[in-house]
Design an enzyme around this catalytic site. Structure first.
Site, PDB file in Angstrom:
ATOM      1  CB  SER B 125      -0.896   0.030   1.235  1.00 16.32           C
ATOM      2  OG  SER B 125      -1.823  -1.009   1.175  1.00 16.32           O
ATOM      3  CD  GLU B 239      -2.236 -10.529   2.725  1.00 15.68           C
ATOM      4  OE1 GLU B 239      -2.275  -9.640   3.564  1.00 15.68           O
ATOM      5  OE2 GLU B 239      -2.074 -10.303   1.519  1.00 15.68           O
TER       6      GLU B 239
END
Lengths: 334, 392
Positions: B125, B239
């Site tokens: 991010s 994930e």
């Protein structure tokens, strides 16, 4: 070892019944059976198939709930206008008592109040009704006093049954357990039917959203709509997993079975109502018309959802789930 | 169809519960209060038992445990309120390197991760790219044999404890965004790296990380040049197991204990119908969350990548966690305002804590909107959402 794959028996039954209902429970047949909601010709086809006695030991080894939920889900997906779930519950209950019935026996999931079992599904067409009345499990009929409501939301051949003159099936210390087991069977099978209704009802909205164009694109490409359908699909998916686990718990005699049945029924009731509600909304104004099929699903989901909420009496499902929660915590989560 | 845990799972569970029972009683509260959801002492104790490489094949020094045993490990730590995010992130980097890394990376980095010596953190991010992660602008430019990295990452959780950041950088700005990205494993002690704390509503410390002319050799590159998106896809697949289901398990256990204990009025909250209804709803949602998680584990055990099933699980369990925490606050009433562990707060402060923390579970690892988009497209087959064109 945890395994989500369905058995050959389950898959064969699903394929067979899906084909059967596609032929004999078309939307036209569902409409024709209204307002009572009973399709005698479809019921004859199902009794030929072996329902409901395949749930008992009369004709050999009984089918387990793992198979019966597959049947109930397939019936729900086509809104089959027949007393499938309730007769299966009655057959299993009578089988536990070493009895068999040859006539149409339904089951009242909601305990009687003042000697009257109200809004009993299929009481209007059943020969006999099994009900829980003031600490006794009783069977009423044939020739008993049944009042059929003039109008209902979604058929299901509802009736109010006067239990005066009903015969006790069990009134000893084992009676509450017999009712609880039958109630759990009803919850799991009704939950399976609701999963079928939710899945098929949602499918109608999804297909409509793929083909209906507004503002130059299919309306299903708008997130405002797609995300509501995705949320509903998530609930229906969760309900299906719960139903499978609850059926497995019943078949294996797990101590968690009653709580899981209550969870499955409550959750599936919520999921099917949401799925059909959002699917109807996706149809826009057409969803409000009687000629589109989604209204059939919308009404049936609500009706079975309400019967589910009332099953066992007010707050009974919550109590069954809380009992499981406390046991799970005490046992360090099995 | 079977919902019974395997013998191996049950044996491993006994071992894990024994380990957790022997931790100092305040471990969970202390780790949460520290703001860094990682305990080196727990991590090293796990390493000593070989649990950090429990999933790895025996011939590579692991314990060869199956996906169900690994799910049990996650679930039991979650149930005890012991965060293992640092390990989970590091392990997913190790698993990704095992598939796409160079021989040197596998030899040097993986043993340090699995031995409990180092942690990894994720640098995906950025301030201007979250859900649209492929829009990353942090640049990596060739410089002789190596690369120079310039840019900024956001939500680099655990960067202040980790040795490396698994960093997504733009190597070609002139091609469609997914095709101009490359992945790097950047040492956080390299000159030019700065880690600044960012404090959160949930009490957790995350970080903003800054990269100014950070030089790394070409051996820090993971996967092909401009092949960063493919590396991301491998890493994302590891994930998917949603953490929210574990948080919900912990919350429900704590809330049940709270509900059974008499409060100041002398009555146990569970005697109130609204508390029973709230518990019933949360326990049902927990059962569904666990089933969705087990289904992912089951698919993994059959070498199937859970894709839409992962989105269904992530969406449901995170939204259910938020709903449960908020509802428990509501039924706790004004006492729900009391906070802190080891205080008079209901459920030892865990309801209030989860009310603040749960919001992030619907945001990280793919927001609820991203998950709904995946479900709409891949599970329901709805057409892909198109941005509306001007004048359309």
């Amino acid at each position: 070892m945890i395994d989500f794959s369905l058995s050959t028996e389950q898959l064969d039954l699903r394929a067979g019944l899906t084909a059967l209902f596609a032929d004999h429970s078309t939307p036209a047949r569902v409409r024709a059976a209204e307002p009572l909601g009973f399709d005698p010709a479809l019921w004859a086809v199902l009794t030929d198939f072996g329902f409901p006695h395949l749930a008992g030991s009369r004709d050999g080894a009984p089918a387990g709930l793992a198979e019966l939920v597959v049947a109930a889900q397939a019936a729900g997906a086509c809104l089959a206008s027949v007393p499938l779930v309730e007769t299966l519950v009655a057959t299993r209950l009578l089988d536990r008592l070493g009895r068999t019935g040859t006539d149409l026996v339904t089951f009242a999931p909601r305990p009687a109040i003042g000697g009257i079992a109200r809004t009993v599904p299929w009481a209007a067409v059943a020969d006999r009704v099994i009900a829980w009345d003031e600490g006794r499990l009783v069977v009423s009929g044939p020739g008993h006093d049944v009042t059929t409501p003039k109008q209902t939301l979604a058929g299901l051949a509802l009736g109010h049954v006067d239990l005066t003159g009903a015969t006790p099936l069990a009134d000893g210390p084992d009676a509450p357990e017999l009712f609880d087991e039958a109630l759990a069977d009803w919850r799991v099978l009704t939950a399976a039917g609701l999963v079928g209704i939710g899945t098929a009802g949602l499918h109608l909205g999804v297909e409509y959203a793929k083909t209906r164009h507004q503002f130059g694109q299919p309306i299903g490409a708008f997130q405002a709509l797609a995300h509501q359908l995705a949320d509903a699909a998530t609930l229906v998916d969760g309900a299906e997993l719960l139903v499978l686990e609850a059926a497995w718990a019943a078949d294996t005699g797990s101590a968690r079975r009653l709580g899981l049945a209550a969870m499955a029924c409550t959750f599936a009731g919520r999921a099917a109502r949401r799925a059909t509600d959002r699917s109807l909304h996706a149809h826009g104004g057409y969803g409000y018309t009687l000629e589109y099929d989604i209204q059939l699903y919308f009404r049936r989901a609500k009706a079975l959802g309400l019967l589910s909420d009332a099953a066992g009496g007010d707050g009974a499902a919550t109590e069954a789930v809380v009992a499981l929660a406390l046991a799970d915590t005490d046992e360090g989560r099995p | 169809m079977d919902f019974e845990p395997s013998e191996a799972q049950l044996r491993f569970r006994t071992e894990i519960r024994q380990f957790l029972a022997e931790l100092p009683p305040a471990t969970s509260a202390a780790v949460h209060d520290s703001g860094t959801l990682h305990s080196w002492s727990v991590h090293r104790a796990m390493a000593e038992r070989g649990w950090l490489k429990a999933a790895w094949p025996v011939e590579q020094g692991g314990q060869g445990r199956d996906p169900f045993e690994m799910a049990t490990l996650n679930e039991e730590f979650a149930r005890a309120g012991i965060p293992v995010e640092g390990w989970l992130i590091s392990e997913l980097v190790a698993k990704t390197l095992q598939i796409v890394g160079t021989e040197q990376q596998r030899r040097e980095v993986i043993p340090a991760i699995l031995g409990g010596e180092t942690l990894m953190c994720l640098g995906y991010s950025e301030p201007d790219s979250g859900s649209d992660v492929a829009a990353a602008r942090t640049r990596a430019t060739r410089d002789g044999d190596g690369w120079v990295i310039d840019g900024q990452k956001m939500f680099t959780t655990m960067a202040h404890e980790a040795s490396h950041v698994f960093l997504l950088a733009r190597t070609d700005p002139d091609v469609p965004k997914h095709r101009g990205l490359t992945m790097f494993l950047v040492p956080l002690d390299a000159p030019g790296v700065e880690v600044r704390p960012v404090h959160t509503l949930g009490g957790e410390r995350t970080n903003a990380t800054f990269y100014e002319r950070v030089r790394v050799p070409d051996s820090a590159r993971v996967g092909e040049v401009d092949g960063g998106w493919d590396v991301m896809m491998v890493a994302l697949a590891f994930e998917r197991q949603p953490a929210a289901a574990g948080h919900l398990l912990h919350l429900v256990d704590r809330a049940v204990a709270w509900a059974r204990t008499p409060d100041a009025s002398g009555r146990a909250p569970i005697e109130r119908p609204e508390v029973r209804a709230c518990l019933a709803r949360a326990c049902t949602d927990l059962e569904v969350s666990r089933l969705m998680g087990y289904r992912m584990t089951w698919l993994t055990s059959r070498d199937v990548l859970p894709h839409t099933q992962g989105s269904l699980a992530k969406l449901f369990s995170s939204e259910a966690l938020m709903r449960a925490a908020s509802s428990f606050m509501d039924v706790a009433g004004a006492d729900g305002l009391l906070a802190g562990h080891g205080t008079e707060a209901p459920a030892d402060g865990w309801i209030e804590h989860e009310f603040r923390h749960s919001v992030v579970t619907t945001i990280y690892a793919g927001t609820s909107e991203i998950q709904r988009g995946i479900i709409a497209e891949r599970h329901l087959g709805l057409p892909r959402a198109q941005p509306r064109r001007a004048n359309a």
